[in-house]
Design an enzyme around this catalytic site. Structure first.
Site, PDB file in Angstrom:
ATOM      1  N   THR A 110       0.593  -1.280   0.000  1.00 40.15           N
ATOM      2  CA  THR A 110      -0.214  -0.246   0.214  1.00 40.15           C
ATOM      3  C   THR A 110       0.916   1.084  -0.129  1.00 40.15           C
ATOM      4  OG1 THR A 110      -1.335  -0.977   1.454  1.00 40.15           O
ATOM      5  CG2 THR A 110      -1.742   1.524   0.930  1.00 40.15           C
ATOM      6  N   GLU A 111       1.635   0.800   0.978  1.00 37.43           N
ATOM      7  CA  GLU A 111       3.038   2.893   0.884  1.00 37.43           C
ATOM      8  C   GLU A 111       3.363   2.721  -0.564  1.00 37.43           C
ATOM      9  OE1 GLU A 111       2.865   4.841   3.151  1.00 37.43           O
ATOM     10  OE2 GLU A 111       1.919   3.974   4.687  1.00 37.43           O
ATOM     11  N   SER A 112       3.962   1.870  -0.992  1.00 37.71           N
ATOM     12  CA  SER A 112       4.994   1.735  -2.363  1.00 37.71           C
ATOM     13  C   SER A 112       4.921   0.832  -3.037  1.00 37.71           C
ATOM     14  CB  SER A 112       6.610   1.651  -1.348  1.00 37.71           C
ATOM     15  OG  SER A 112       7.276   0.578  -1.167  1.00 37.71           O
TER      16      SER A 112
END
Length: 227
Positions: A114-116
């Site tokens: 989700t983040e990167s």
């Protein structure tokens, strides 16, 4: 008559003593047998407990490496290179740090996605760095709380393994801060704990878009394992 009676008394006495001695000897024999059985039973229990512990340790180790293999296969889909690390190194770090903090490694994997999307060079508009998108101040703060994990500059935060360790420990910190509430901890990972406290203090609902996104990625990743 007296002589016969005396002999009778002697015989009875000898028989009584003999019976008493036999009874004592038999009781002693039984006690030894019982003690021997108890000792043997205790020995068996110790051996069984030891064997059970060894089996549990072996199963735990097998599950650990099975998770490493599965997570390696999931990361490979994103065709990302990690300079001095292999994909197995990255997977191992996720599983190891999750185990240390008693967390689900697949949930940590979902947060990374989700983040990167597994791009360790990623930098957000706000300056969040690496796989788990950590702000430098947050990374420095968490590094001071974890043994053998001290970072002093941004370059160290870009290191994929260091970033993973920092991110997982940060999530665990948030989980503890919000009394084990996974939904709030995940939201706080994105919005920051201060903003979460503001929402709670004002009686407002905490935004759940990020939580739903993480859980969607989690469901997609774990579904691939089952298929």
């Amino acid at each position: 008559m007296k002589k016969t009676f005396k002999m009778y008394v002697n015989v009875v006495f000898i028989l009584s003593v003999s019976i008493a001695l036999f009874s004592m000897a038999f009781n002693f024999y039984l006690v030894r047998k019982v003690n021997s059985y108890v000792t043997y039973s205790e020995s068996l229990n110790k051996k069984y407990s030891k064997l059970q512990n060894e089996l549990e340790s072996t199963l735990k180790l097998l599950n650990f490496y099975l998770d490493v293999q599965r997570i390696s296969e999931l990361i490979e889909q994103f065709d990302t290179q990690y300079s001095k690390y292999t994909i197995t190194d990255i997977a191992y770090s996720i599983v190891e740090e999750s185990a240390k903090n008693n967390l689900d490694p697949y949930l940590m994997l979902a947060i990374i996605k989700t983040e990167s999307s597994f791009n360790y060079k990623s930098v957000s508009r706000k300056g969040a760095i690496g796989l788990m998108q950590l702000l430098p101040d947050t990374a420095y703060y968490i590094s001071e709380k974890v043994d053998d994990l001290f970072v002093e500059n941004k370059k160290e935060i870009f290191d994929p393994v260091t970033n993973i360790r920092l991110g997982i420990n940060y999530y665990n910190y948030l989980l503890s801060k919000f009394n084990g509430n996974e939904e709030v901890a995940i939201a706080a990972y994105n919005l920051g704990p201060r903003n979460i406290y503001k929402y709670l203090g004002r009686g407002r609902r905490i935004p759940k878009f990020y939580y739903y996104k993480v859980m969607q990625n989690y469901a997609e990743l774990t579904a691939q394992i089952k298929s």
